[in-house]
Design a protein around this motif. Sequence first.
Motif, PDB file in Angstrom:
ATOM      1  N   GLY A  14       0.856  -1.191   0.000  1.00  8.20           N
ATOM      2  CA  GLY A  14       0.000   0.000   0.000  1.00  8.20           C
ATOM      3  C   GLY A  14       0.893   1.243   0.000  1.00  8.20           C
ATOM      4  N   ASP A  35       2.277  -8.734  -1.544  1.00 13.62           N
ATOM      5  CA  ASP A  35       1.066  -7.952  -1.231  1.00 13.62           C
ATOM      6  C   ASP A  35      -0.199  -8.709  -1.608  1.00 13.62           C
ATOM      7  N   TRP A  43     -10.441   2.209  -0.761  1.00 13.61           N
ATOM      8  CA  TRP A  43     -11.734   2.663  -0.239  1.00 13.61           C
ATOM      9  C   TRP A  43     -11.877   4.187  -0.245  1.00 13.61           C
ATOM     10  N   ARG A  48      -8.086  14.515  -0.450  1.00 18.40           N
ATOM     11  CA  ARG A  48      -7.778  15.916  -0.760  1.00 18.40           C
ATOM     12  C   ARG A  48      -6.653  16.464   0.094  1.00 18.40           C
ATOM     13  N   VAL A  80       0.454 -12.167  -3.203  1.00 16.74           N
ATOM     14  CA  VAL A  80       0.238 -13.307  -2.288  1.00 16.74           C
ATOM     15  C   VAL A  80      -0.111 -12.791  -0.898  1.00 16.74           C
ATOM     16  N   HIS A  81      -0.724 -13.656  -0.114  1.00 15.85           N
ATOM     17  CA  HIS A  81      -0.960 -13.356   1.299  1.00 15.85           C
ATOM     18  C   HIS A  81       0.122 -14.071   2.113  1.00 15.85           C
ATOM     19  N   ALA A 110       4.653  -3.685   6.239  1.00 15.91           N
ATOM     20  CA  ALA A 110       3.822  -2.527   5.859  1.00 15.91           C
ATOM     21  C   ALA A 110       2.416  -3.031   5.589  1.00 15.91           C
ATOM     22  N   ASP A 115     -10.291  -1.387   9.207  1.00 16.87           N
ATOM     23  CA  ASP A 115     -11.301  -0.628   9.955  1.00 16.87           C
ATOM     24  C   ASP A 115     -12.300  -1.586  10.588  1.00 16.87           C
ATOM     25  N   GLY A 271       3.870   2.651   8.373  1.00 15.81           N
ATOM     26  CA  GLY A 271       2.480   2.891   7.995  1.00 15.81           C
ATOM     27  C   GLY A 271       1.499   2.567   9.113  1.00 15.81           C
ATOM     28  N   ASN A 278      -3.454   7.527  11.069  1.00 15.26           N
ATOM     29  CA  ASN A 278      -3.440   6.718   9.848  1.00 15.26           C
ATOM     30  C   ASN A 278      -3.601   7.601   8.628  1.00 15.26           C
ATOM     31  N   ILE A 280      -1.733   8.808   4.657  1.00  9.57           N
ATOM     32  CA  ILE A 280      -0.827   8.457   3.558  1.00  9.57           C
ATOM     33  C   ILE A 280       0.535   9.132   3.775  1.00  9.57           C
TER      34      ILE A 280
HETATM   35  C1  FAD Z   1     -12.348   5.419   3.536  1.00  8.71           C
HETATM   36  C2  FAD Z   1     -10.927   5.863   3.803  1.00  8.71           C
HETATM   37  C3  FAD Z   1     -10.543   7.147   3.462  1.00  8.71           C
HETATM   38  C4  FAD Z   1      -9.238   7.581   3.695  1.00  8.71           C
HETATM   39  N1  FAD Z   1      -8.884   8.831   3.293  1.00  8.71           N
HETATM   40  C5  FAD Z   1      -7.614   9.264   3.459  1.00  8.71           C
HETATM   41  C6  FAD Z   1      -7.214  10.564   3.036  1.00  8.71           C
HETATM   42  O1  FAD Z   1      -7.994  11.325   2.460  1.00  8.71           O
HETATM   43  N2  FAD Z   1      -5.937  10.946   3.294  1.00  8.71           N
HETATM   44  C7  FAD Z   1      -5.028  10.136   3.932  1.00  8.71           C
HETATM   45  O2  FAD Z   1      -3.879  10.544   4.133  1.00  8.71           O
HETATM   46  N3  FAD Z   1      -5.384   8.882   4.330  1.00  8.71           N
HETATM   47  C8  FAD Z   1      -6.634   8.429   4.104  1.00  8.71           C
HETATM   48  N4  FAD Z   1      -7.003   7.171   4.537  1.00  8.71           N
HETATM   49  C9  FAD Z   1      -6.006   6.341   5.242  1.00  8.71           C
HETATM   50  C10 FAD Z   1      -4.983   5.702   4.264  1.00  8.71           C
HETATM   51  O3  FAD Z   1      -5.672   4.915   3.310  1.00  8.71           O
HETATM   52  C11 FAD Z   1      -4.000   4.849   5.054  1.00  8.71           C
HETATM   53  O4  FAD Z   1      -3.437   5.603   6.107  1.00  8.71           O
HETATM   54  C12 FAD Z   1      -2.873   4.318   4.164  1.00  8.71           C
HETATM   55  O5  FAD Z   1      -3.381   3.544   3.101  1.00  8.71           O
HETATM   56  C13 FAD Z   1      -1.891   3.502   5.011  1.00  8.71           C
HETATM   57  O6  FAD Z   1      -0.917   2.902   4.205  1.00  8.71           O
HETATM   58  P1  FAD Z   1      -0.311   1.472   4.619  1.00  8.71           P
HETATM   59  O7  FAD Z   1       0.663   1.136   3.544  1.00  8.71           O
HETATM   60  O8  FAD Z   1       0.114   1.490   6.017  1.00  8.71           O
HETATM   61  O9  FAD Z   1      -1.555   0.467   4.559  1.00  8.71           O
HETATM   62  P2  FAD Z   1      -2.397   0.038   3.279  1.00  8.71           P
HETATM   63  O10 FAD Z   1      -2.378   1.100   2.236  1.00  8.71           O
HETATM   64  O11 FAD Z   1      -3.710  -0.423   3.780  1.00  8.71           O
HETATM   65  O12 FAD Z   1      -1.571  -1.194   2.685  1.00  8.71           O
HETATM   66  C14 FAD Z   1      -1.334  -2.372   3.424  1.00  8.71           C
HETATM   67  C15 FAD Z   1      -1.129  -3.488   2.406  1.00  8.71           C
HETATM   68  O13 FAD Z   1      -0.621  -4.650   3.071  1.00  8.71           O
HETATM   69  C16 FAD Z   1      -1.304  -5.779   2.558  1.00  8.71           C
HETATM   70  N5  FAD Z   1      -1.202  -6.890   3.517  1.00  8.71           N
HETATM   71  C17 FAD Z   1      -1.660  -6.939   4.790  1.00  8.71           C
HETATM   72  N6  FAD Z   1      -1.362  -8.125   5.358  1.00  8.71           N
HETATM   73  C18 FAD Z   1      -0.706  -8.842   4.395  1.00  8.71           C
HETATM   74  C19 FAD Z   1      -0.153 -10.151   4.352  1.00  8.71           C
HETATM   75  N7  FAD Z   1      -0.185 -10.964   5.414  1.00  8.71           N
HETATM   76  N8  FAD Z   1       0.420 -10.573   3.193  1.00  8.71           N
HETATM   77  C20 FAD Z   1       0.482  -9.756   2.114  1.00  8.71           C
HETATM   78  N9  FAD Z   1      -0.021  -8.494   2.094  1.00  8.71           N
HETATM   79  C21 FAD Z   1      -0.617  -8.062   3.232  1.00  8.71           C
HETATM   80  C22 FAD Z   1      -2.728  -5.273   2.352  1.00  8.71           C
HETATM   81  O14 FAD Z   1      -3.446  -6.094   1.485  1.00  8.71           O
HETATM   82  C23 FAD Z   1      -2.442  -3.901   1.748  1.00  8.71           C
HETATM   83  O15 FAD Z   1      -2.292  -3.976   0.341  1.00  8.71           O
HETATM   84  C24 FAD Z   1      -8.299   6.702   4.308  1.00  8.71           C
HETATM   85  C25 FAD Z   1      -8.685   5.405   4.645  1.00  8.71           C
HETATM   86  C26 FAD Z   1      -9.983   4.977   4.401  1.00  8.71           C
HETATM   87  C27 FAD Z   1     -10.374   3.567   4.738  1.00  8.71           C
END
Ligand code: FAD
Length: 298
Positions: A14, A35, A43, A48, A80-81, A110, A115, A271, A278, A280
């Motif tokens: 992500g 991933d 979602w 913005r 993959v998971h 990561a 939710d 992340g 939480n 980006i």
């Molecule tokens: C409705 C909504 C609106 C949002 N709006 C905003 C916004 O406007 N601005 C903002 O800054 N943030 C926003 N966010 C928050 C933002 O999406 C997250 O903070 C951000 O995506 C976090 O990045 P991350 O890489 O930590 O997690 P993620 O982007 O969720 O990525 C994690 C990845 O790890 C993968 N994964 C997990 N476990 C495993 C496993 N065992 N094996 C392989 N892969 C795995 C998942 O499938 C996923 O692809 C929003 C979130 C939601 C739900």
Amino acid sequence: MNDDLLDCLVIGGGAAGLTAAVYFGRYRRRVLVLDDDESRLKWIPRTRNVLGFPDGIEGPDLLERMREHARRYAVPTERVHVEALRKEADGSFVAEAGGRRWRARFALLATGARDVVPDVEGFDGGLRAGQVRFCPVCDGFETQGKKVAVLGQGAHGLRESLFISNFGNEVTLAGDGFAGGRRAAGLAQLREAGVRIAESAPRQIACGADCGVRVTLQNGQVLEFDTLYPALGLAHKHDLATALGARAQPDGQLEVDAHQQTSVEGLYAAGDVAVDLNQIAVAAGHAAIAATAIHNRL
Ligand SMILES: Cc1cc2nc3c(=O)[nH]c(=O)nc-3n(C[C@H](O)[C@H](O)[C@H](O)COP(=O)(O)OP(=O)(O)OC[C@H]3O[C@@H](n4cnc5c(N)ncnc54)[C@H](O)[C@@H]3O)c2cc1C
């Protein structure tokens, strides 16, 4: 097993995982992103608050751009998971998925967070329609002048209602109230902030393109809102790390040091899995710090 010893396994593709991929690619390191394609970015109707997109950008579009960015540096991804992560006697890490295994000197988790969704009829439809939202930090600004429901419980519902009421809107808390002696203090805070409290918990949600969110309460009363925020918290996807002995805080987020290393030597986290803000931007910042720290140790 593939005997190849990589520099780092990035688990999760992500915002954090793909930022790390770009950094590692530009540091000319040999890494692999594993991933399972469940990023929370998918979602986001339109974010913005990501710098560089003054008109906003839809989450799936942003995710695709991040993937394209990582591809520019030829960073490979396996869809993959990851079921298990092991640490070998020599300090290297082995990830396992679907009978396959990969090994690297370091691992960066990561994996994000999930939710917690309420058990209320019609919830998924509201989420798809964009009227049910998860992140008031992200889009509270867009609720100015609007009617907002917060579907929350206890201290979490209280905190979120107070936070959202700062945007010049009309907020109603619909939930199960707060426990024990904190109830009176909580009610006073809500009253002072102008937050209304629904008479009973929600039973059903209905949404349409132009009808907003119609919430039917357990007592049969129907309330209309423009937006609804569930405030039930997040489940941090920390299992691969905690199974290795990594420490997590009571709310589930992984403990990390200033370089994003967990309490397990060589295992880093970036992340949502390692933070309660939480966002980006936070995920990207974590990943930049972690990838650079790992690069400097290789
Ligand atoms: C409705 C909504 C609106 C949002 N709006 C905003 C916004 O406007 N601005 C903002 O800054 N943030 C926003 N966010 C928050 C933002 O999406 C997250 O903070 C951000 O995506 C976090 O990045 P991350 O890489 O930590 O997690 P993620 O982007 O969720 O990525 C994690 C990845 O790890 C993968 N994964 C997990 N476990 C495993 C496993 N065992 N094996 C392989 N892969 C795995 C998942 O499938 C996923 O692809 C929003 C979130 C939601 C739900």
